[in-house]
Design an enzyme around this catalytic site. Structure first.
Site, PDB file in Angstrom:
ATOM      1  N   ASN A 203       6.160  -0.895   2.542  1.00 31.31           N
ATOM      2  CA  ASN A 203       7.309  -0.263   2.016  1.00 31.31           C
ATOM      3  C   ASN A 203       8.469  -1.077   1.267  1.00 31.31           C
ATOM      4  OD1 ASN A 203       8.388   2.134   2.338  1.00 31.31           O
ATOM      5  ND2 ASN A 203       9.485   1.883   3.627  1.00 31.31           N
ATOM      6  N   ARG A 204       7.128  -2.367   0.629  1.00 30.77           N
ATOM      7  CA  ARG A 204       8.397  -3.419  -0.271  1.00 30.77           C
ATOM      8  C   ARG A 204       6.830  -2.982  -1.967  1.00 30.77           C
ATOM      9  NH1 ARG A 204      10.852  -2.492   2.680  1.00 30.77           N
ATOM     10  NH2 ARG A 204      12.233  -3.055   3.925  1.00 30.77           N
TER      11      ARG A 204
ATOM     12  N   THR B 189      10.306   2.143  -1.768  1.00 26.76           N
ATOM     13  CA  THR B 189       9.301   2.186  -0.766  1.00 26.76           C
ATOM     14  C   THR B 189       7.944   3.335  -1.089  1.00 26.76           C
ATOM     15  OG1 THR B 189      11.158   4.496  -0.761  1.00 26.76           O
ATOM     16  CG2 THR B 189      11.244   3.196   0.630  1.00 26.76           C
TER      17      THR B 189
ATOM     18  N   ARG C  24       7.774   6.614  -0.017  1.00 22.81           N
ATOM     19  CA  ARG C  24       8.295   7.733   0.066  1.00 22.81           C
ATOM     20  C   ARG C  24       8.504   8.004  -1.733  1.00 22.81           C
ATOM     21  NH1 ARG C  24      11.156   4.605   3.704  1.00 22.81           N
ATOM     22  NH2 ARG C  24      13.311   4.869   2.862  1.00 22.81           N
TER      23      ARG C  24
ATOM     24  N   GLU D 276      14.045   7.473   9.957  1.00 21.20           N
ATOM     25  CA  GLU D 276      14.470   5.862  10.837  1.00 21.20           C
ATOM     26  C   GLU D 276      14.584   6.802  12.441  1.00 21.20           C
ATOM     27  OE1 GLU D 276      12.729   2.933  11.496  1.00 21.20           O
ATOM     28  OE2 GLU D 276      13.648   2.592   9.930  1.00 21.20           O
TER      29      GLU D 276
HETATM   30  C1  LIG Z   1      12.496  -1.382  10.489  1.00 26.94           C
HETATM   31  C2  LIG Z   1      11.655  -0.593   9.116  1.00 26.94           C
HETATM   32  O1  LIG Z   1      10.970  -0.601   9.036  1.00 26.94           O
HETATM   33  N1  LIG Z   1      12.601   0.158   7.975  1.00 26.94           N
HETATM   34  C3  LIG Z   1      12.160   0.668   7.329  1.00 26.94           C
HETATM   35  C4  LIG Z   1      14.017   1.456   6.822  1.00 26.94           C
HETATM   36  C5  LIG Z   1      12.520   2.143   5.237  1.00 26.94           C
HETATM   37  O2  LIG Z   1      11.658   3.129   5.495  1.00 26.94           O
HETATM   38  O3  LIG Z   1      13.424   2.008   4.395  1.00 26.94           O
HETATM   39  C6  LIG Z   1      12.015  -0.025   6.584  1.00 26.94           C
HETATM   40  O4  LIG Z   1      12.428  -1.565   5.714  1.00 26.94           O
HETATM   41  O5  LIG Z   1      10.784  -0.689   5.561  1.00 26.94           O
HETATM   42 ZN   LIG Z   2       9.270   1.027   9.041  1.00 27.15          ZN
END
Ligand SMILES: CC(=O)N[C@@H](CC(=O)O)C(=O)O
Ligand SMILES: [Zn+2]
Length: 313
Positions: free
Chosen positions: A72-73, A168, A170, A180
């Site tokens: 997700n980064r 992300t 998405r 979340e």
């Molecule tokens: C706890 C967690 O994984 N939260 C997500 C929040 C998000 O999807 O923006 C993340 O850090 O990627």
């Molecule tokens: Zn997460």
């Protein structure tokens, strides 16, 4: 021209994806998406193609957040345009693959809406995460969901911060929506959290169906919590944590934190107080996954955003 008459038009939202397992140990999304892959009746809506998809199957198998790096980064322009090859971290290869299927990010071919399902160990309840205050379609969807689930509540976290915003999964969609729900420990399923997530998705898909059918959504205001600042745990010179979230703050996500309020408690019982200049609303308090990101919680500010009326073209 009155600003009250501003109206936005969007094409129908024909292609929708629901991502689970972006983090392999966040079990509500993993379980719901696996369920819907087997039988998608619950997520079908007239005129919409909804694709449930496990984004990080290797991490799901291991029940860990990620294998090489946080998926997700990983959806940055650099990663997505890097040459294809096996020498890349698994999640970077996977991000490229996902971008080919559901993107390309920023292009007209990208999916219309992607819901990305997450769980938090923080006491945040139901939280919808937006990446832009300008996305009228998403703001209207937030307003619809909030009304539909009332008297239960769900809050909107807006992350538009120039430094704290991240790339992300998405974000490859035209309208990215994070969901979340917590508190739920990593690797654990709790029925209340699972059902809360399921209900939000139901209303979100209902909104898309109504929009596609031509319903007009009049101008409205939406309360959001805008990401301001990341607060790290107090640490010693070696980087080791020397204090915990203070008991007065623990589990108090979304409650006002004022200058001088207790924030951390050292192991020998000393209180460390919040030094800000005004009231903030902390969230992601003591999230397990954020120890590695040097974040004890994030502060937010409450804002009311005006969403223009929308209707499909
Ligand atoms: C706890 C967690 O994984 N939260 C997500 C929040 C998000 O999807 O923006 C993340 O850090 O990627
Ligand atoms: Zn997460």
């Amino acid at each position: 021209m009155s600003s009250f008459n501003i109206s936005s038009s969007f094409k129908e939202a024909r292609r929708v994806a629901i991502f689970g397992g972006t983090h392999g140990n966040e079990m509500s999304g993993v379980t719901l998406v696996n369920l819907w892959v087997k039988n998608g009746a619950e997520i079908q809506r007239k005129g919409v193609e909804t694709k449930p998809f496990i984004t990080n199957p290797k991490a799901v198998e291991k029940c860990t957040r990620y294998v090489d790096t946080d998926l997700n980064r990983a959806f940055s322009p650099e990663n997505l345009s890097a040459p294809r090859g096996d020498n890349q971290p698994y999640e970077v290869q996977r991000a490229q693959e996902i971008n080919r299927i559901f993107g390309p990010k920023g292009s007209p071919d990208a999916y219309d809406v992607i819901f990305d399902l997450h769980n938090t160990t923080s006491n945040m309840g139901c939280t919808l995460i937006l990446e832009s205050s300008k996305d009228q379609f998403n703001l209207q969807m937030m307003n619809y969901i909030k009304k539909a689930i009332s008297p239960s509540s769900c809050l909107v976290l807006l992350n538009e911060h120039p430094l704290l915003k991240y790339s992300t999964s998405r974000s490859i969609a035209k309208h990215p929506v994070g969901l979340e729900v917590g508190p739920q420990p990593q690797g654990v399923l709790r029925s209340n959290i699972f059902e809360a997530m399921r209900v939000i998705l139901k209303h979100a898909l209902d909104f898309i169906e109504l929009f596609n059918e031509g319903m007009e959504f009049p101008s409205c205001t939406v309360e959001v919590f805008r990401v301001l600042e990341r607060i790290d745990y107090p640490r010693d010179a070696n980087g080791n944590i020397i204090a915990m979230v203070h008991p007065n703050l623990q589990d108090c996500d979304w409650e006002p934190l004022n200058p001088g309020d207790p924030m951390f408690q050292t192991f020998d019982g000393k209180t460390i107080r919040f030094q800000g200049s005004g009231t903030v609303y902390p969230t992601f308090i003591n999230e397990a996954a954020y120890y590695e990101k040097q974040q004890a919680f994030v502060t937010t500010r409450r804002e009311s955003l005006v969403a223009s009326s929308i209707r499909k073209v």
